[in-house]
Scaffold this motif. Structure first.
Motif, PDB file in Angstrom:
ATOM      1  N   PRO A 184       0.815  -1.221   0.000  1.00  0.00           N
ATOM      2  CA  PRO A 184       0.000   0.000   0.000  1.00  0.00           C
ATOM      3  C   PRO A 184       0.845   1.265   0.000  1.00  0.00           C
ATOM      4  O   PRO A 184       1.980   1.270   0.480  1.00  0.00           O
ATOM      5  CB  PRO A 184      -0.814  -0.124   1.295  1.00  0.00           C
ATOM      6  CG  PRO A 184       0.067  -0.946   2.191  1.00  0.00           C
ATOM      7  CD  PRO A 184       0.759  -1.931   1.291  1.00  0.00           C
ATOM      8  N   SER A 185       0.269   2.340  -0.525  1.00  0.00           N
ATOM      9  CA  SER A 185       0.987   3.610  -0.621  1.00  0.00           C
ATOM     10  C   SER A 185       0.095   4.753  -0.172  1.00  0.00           C
ATOM     11  O   SER A 185      -1.117   4.592   0.000  1.00  0.00           O
ATOM     12  CB  SER A 185       1.457   3.860  -2.057  1.00  0.00           C
ATOM     13  OG  SER A 185       0.341   4.035  -2.922  1.00  0.00           O
ATOM     14  N   CYS A 186       0.715   5.930  -0.003  1.00  0.00           N
ATOM     15  CA  CYS A 186      -0.044   7.138   0.323  1.00  0.00           C
ATOM     16  C   CYS A 186       0.615   8.333  -0.348  1.00  0.00           C
ATOM     17  O   CYS A 186       1.745   8.257  -0.819  1.00  0.00           O
ATOM     18  CB  CYS A 186      -0.167   7.343   1.833  1.00  0.00           C
ATOM     19  SG  CYS A 186       1.393   7.602   2.688  1.00  0.00           S
ATOM     20  N   VAL A 187      -0.101   9.453  -0.383  1.00  0.00           N
ATOM     21  CA  VAL A 187       0.351  10.610  -1.147  1.00  0.00           C
ATOM     22  C   VAL A 187       1.382  11.451  -0.398  1.00  0.00           C
ATOM     23  O   VAL A 187       2.135  12.203  -1.003  1.00  0.00           O
ATOM     24  CB  VAL A 187      -0.847  11.486  -1.553  1.00  0.00           C
ATOM     25  CG1 VAL A 187      -1.389  12.265  -0.362  1.00  0.00           C
ATOM     26  CG2 VAL A 187      -0.487  12.440  -2.689  1.00  0.00           C
ATOM     27  N   SER A 188       1.450  11.311   0.931  1.00  0.00           N
ATOM     28  CA  SER A 188       2.321  12.153   1.749  1.00  0.00           C
ATOM     29  C   SER A 188       3.501  11.365   2.303  1.00  0.00           C
ATOM     30  O   SER A 188       3.324  10.312   2.932  1.00  0.00           O
ATOM     31  CB  SER A 188       1.524  12.757   2.912  1.00  0.00           C
ATOM     32  OG  SER A 188       2.376  13.253   3.921  1.00  0.00           O
TER      33      SER A 188
END
Length: 257
Positions: A184-188
């Protein structure tokens, strides 16, 4: 160690691209004290992950990753699905458990359900979770740090240092996407650092994401699936989603509602 240093450098390159919009390979090589050939390989990798687009002499940030919608918009979308995911996640929480709730619209849906509990110790970096659980009978603790306006998440060294001194029975994290990624990834970048710290401090870590996250990537991958306990999501029969869910299930328990 070398693999970790490479990952850290690539994460920082991605952060620089997000901040500046574009970077020259020669400038990056000087900044990191490595060869331009090493930077070229980094940029090829970031392009393969949908993070960067190579340009003459350097790279630019992928335009789709520069956009982050505020949580006030996201919390109103697919509410029934997020509630169903939250209900399944709530069953996993032991009595008298010590848990962590991440900033995010699906973790917020879980927090709404936990107002009915009175036996939990809850740590969170989410202003929205704090607001909804502050009047419950649970013990609720806020992390210190800077508040990101778009996610209402608390981030920074103050938050990660506090997390490193704690231990959670169970942590629930959100994600902005994981298409074509190994986790999983995130924008920040700052929120990714908080999530990584939580992962180290929790006996079990569960990602809560609806099916739309199978169709998108974000800037910073914060874990491999093999590092996590479970992914709780909603079932979809679309071939691309079903295929990716089956692939992910080889590394982590995928629970569909």
């Amino acid at each position: 160690m070398k693999k970790r240093l490479t990952a850290e450098r690539r994460n920082e390159i991605a952060q620089l691209l997000l901040k500046n919009g574009n970077m020259k390979a020669s400038s990056l090589a000087e900044h990191f004290g490595v060869s331009t050939e090493t930077i070229r390989k980094d940029l090829i990798y970031l392009e393969s992950q949908g993070i960067a687009q190579k340009s003459y002499g350097g790279a630019i940030a992928s335009s789709e990753l520069l956009l982050e919608r505020p949580i006030s918009q996201k919390e109103m979308e697919r509410m029934e699905i997020k509630t169903a995911i939250a209900e399944r996640a709530a069953v996993m929480i032991p009595r008298n458990g010590v848990i962590f709730l991440d900033a995010g619209s699906t973790t917020y849906a879980l927090a709404r359900l936990l107002r009915l509990r009175e036996d939990l110790t809850v740590f969170t970096n989410s202003i929205m979770v704090l607001n909804i659980l502050s009047d419950s009978a649970n013990q609720v603790y806020a992390l210190g740090g800077r508040v990101r306006g778009s996610s209402k998440g608390i981030v920074g060294a103050w938050a990660t240092q506090a997390i490193s001194s704690l231990h959670f029975d169970l942590a629930f994290l959100g994600s902005d996407g994981f298409r074509d990624l190994s986790g999983p990834s995130c924008v920040s970048y700052e929120e990714a650092e908080v999530k990584r710290a939580v992962l180290k401090s929790s006996s079990q870590t569960v990602v809560l994401s609806d099916h739309t996250k199978f169709l998108s990537n974000s800037l910073f991958q914060f874990a491999d699936w093999s590092q996590l306990t479970a992914l709780v999501t909603d079932r979809r029969e679309a071939p691309d989603i079903k295929s990716l869910a089956e692939k992910i299930s080889q590394a982590v328990n995928v629970i569909c509602v």
